[in-house]
Design an enzyme around this catalytic site. Structure first.
Site, short mmCIF file in Angstrom:
data_model
loop_
_atom_site.label_atom_id
_atom_site.label_comp_id
_atom_site.label_asym_id
_atom_site.label_seq_id
_atom_site.Cartn_x
_atom_site.Cartn_y
_atom_site.Cartn_z
N ASP A 202 24.14 25.55 -13.21
CA ASP A 202 22.98 25.74 -12.34
C ASP A 202 23.16 24.85 -11.12
OD1 ASP A 202 20.63 26.89 -11.54
OD2 ASP A 202 19.43 26.17 -13.21
N GLU B 28 3.18 2.12 2.27
CA GLU B 28 3.81 2.46 3.56
C GLU B 28 5.23 1.92 3.59
OE1 GLU B 28 1.39 1.08 6.80
OE2 GLU B 28 -0.19 2.55 6.43
N LYS C 138 15.42 34.75 -15.76
CA LYS C 138 14.38 33.74 -16.00
C LYS C 138 13.04 34.18 -15.41
CE LYS C 138 14.46 29.66 -13.63
NZ LYS C 138 15.10 28.36 -13.34
N HIS D 32 19.55 25.24 -2.16
CA HIS D 32 19.04 26.32 -3.01
C HIS D 32 18.64 27.52 -2.15
CE1 HIS D 32 17.35 27.98 -6.69
NE2 HIS D 32 16.42 28.48 -5.90
N THR E 275 13.58 19.29 -14.30
CA THR E 275 12.97 18.84 -15.56
C THR E 275 13.86 19.16 -16.76
OG1 THR E 275 11.89 20.96 -15.95
CG2 THR E 275 10.66 19.35 -14.66
N GLY E 276 14.88 19.98 -16.53
CA GLY E 276 15.77 20.38 -17.63
C GLY E 276 15.21 21.54 -18.45
N ARG F 27 9.53 32.34 -14.46
CA ARG F 27 8.90 31.03 -14.40
C ARG F 27 7.39 31.20 -14.45
NH1 ARG F 27 10.16 25.87 -13.49
NH2 ARG F 27 12.36 26.11 -12.98
N ASP G 140 0.81 -1.23 0.00
CA ASP G 140 0.00 0.00 0.00
C ASP G 140 0.84 1.27 0.00
OD1 ASP G 140 1.06 -0.01 2.51
OD2 ASP G 140 -0.84 0.02 3.59
C1 R5P Z 1 15.67 27.14 -9.63
O1 R5P Z 1 15.64 28.33 -9.70
C2 R5P Z 1 16.92 26.34 -9.79
O2 R5P Z 1 18.07 27.10 -9.63
C3 R5P Z 1 16.96 25.64 -11.14
O3 R5P Z 1 17.14 26.58 -12.16
C4 R5P Z 1 15.70 24.87 -11.37
O4 R5P Z 1 15.40 24.05 -10.27
C5 R5P Z 1 15.81 24.03 -12.61
O5 R5P Z 1 14.59 23.39 -12.82
P1 R5P Z 1 14.22 22.77 -14.21
O6 R5P Z 1 15.35 21.87 -14.60
O7 R5P Z 1 12.94 22.03 -13.95
O8 R5P Z 1 14.04 23.89 -15.16
#
Ligand code: R5P
Length: 296
Positions: free
Chosen positions: A219, A39, A192, A128, A224-225, A194, A37
């Site tokens: 970075d 756990e 950037k 971070h 997710t890149g 977001r 389940d």
């Molecule tokens: C966020 O500001 C971090 O410094 C990275 O830029 C972020 O976590 C990258 O996330 P992703 O690969 O999803 O774009």
């Protein structure tokens, strides 16, 4: 005095083995499994009585790892551990450091409160930090923060000719500027915006004067890149050389690794904070030094 016991919970066996040697610890055995389940089942096989326990657990799959981690810590304490330290090379839940919309959980604070309740000290790598100036603003236990910048800089100096470092957003300046400074190379910081988990806009720049350089995108985290893929597309349009992606923590969600490879990058380099094929920078000596400082 007994040697400390090192229990590794995150499957990063290589890092665990080097840390065992460098911290002079004994391997602690712990079984972790999932019930049908979902756990978690945890059983510590080593004797914890009067021992100092070091738990190695990078938190890149935080919701999956946090329950085994807390069960292990609490059980070790109940079984007589003298002290409990957490080595979490990747510390999760650092990015929600503010309430952007009404009613949101400020998960960084809640997570920090939880970890601080269960452990006596913490060692981590490049958490971070954006709106928090230091980890001590939310973690109330003694801690050491390692910077991977010198190791990344030295890898790039030895492997990449004529680098131009590029940071995709303002937060990255702290990492990019120190890596660039150590490698004595130029750097650019982009902006950037977001819009969502997988939706970012990144300002463009005049890349034309850099066509004899190798772009090195730096970075702290590749999740997710999306961030790096956006910059790579811009560099491609500007006709720059194939880029190197250098990150401290390779989380690689959403098949980010495959997407980055498909985008034509020259190389992807990460530290071994999270075990991955891209690991080229070994943190074990720096981690062991921080552990020895806190523990002894
Ligand atoms: C966020 O500001 C971090 O410094 C990275 O830029 C972020 O976590 C990258 O996330 P992703 O690969 O999803 O774009």
């Amino acid at each position: 005095m007994n040697k400390p016991l090192l229990i590794a919970l995150d499957g990063n066996t290589e890092l665990a083995n080097t840390l065992l040697a460098q911290t002079g610890s004994e391997r602690g055995d712990c079984i972790v499994r999932q019930f049908p389940d979902g756990e978690s089942y945890v059983r510590i096989l080593s004797d914890c009585r009067d021992r100092d326990i070091l738990i190695l657990c990078s938190l890149h799959k935080p919701d999956q790892l946090i329950m085994p981690l807390l069960f292990c810590a609490d059980t070790a304490r109940e079984l007589g551990a003298r002290s409990l330290g957490l080595i979490a090379p990747y510390l999760a839940y650092m990015r929600q450091d503010i309430r952007f919309h009404n009613g949101e959980a400020i998960s960084s604070k809640i997570f920090a409160k939880l970890i601080s309740q269960y452990f006596d000290w913490l060692v981590t790598v490049d958490p971070h930090l954006h709106r928090y100036k230091s980890l001590g603003e939310i973690y109330t236990i003694p801690h050491r923060v390692i910077s991977a910048a010198p190791l990344l800089a030295s890898w790039i100096e030895s492997n990449i000719e004529n680098p131009l470092f590029i940071g995709p957003d303002s937060e990255s300046e702290q990492w990019v500027s120190s890596v660039a400074h150590l490698a004595q190379a130029p750097y650019l910081i982009l902006e950037k915006t977001r819009h969502g988990d997988r939706d970012v806009d990144i300002s463009s720049a005049d890349f034309s004067r850099w066509n004899t350089h190798t772009p090195v995108l730096v970075d702290d985290i590749i999740s997710t890149g999306t961030t790096l893929l956006n910059v790579i597309a811009q560099l491609h349009t500007a006709g720059l050389r194939a880029a190197v992606c250098a990150a401290v923590h390779g989380v690689f969600a959403d098949q980010a690794y495959e997407k980055l490879i498909a985008s034509g990058v020259h190389r992807i380099v990460t530290s071994n904070s999270i075990a991955h094929a891209t690991n080229a920078v070994d943190l074990s000596i720096a981690l062991a030094a921080a552990v020895n400082e806190l523990y002894f």
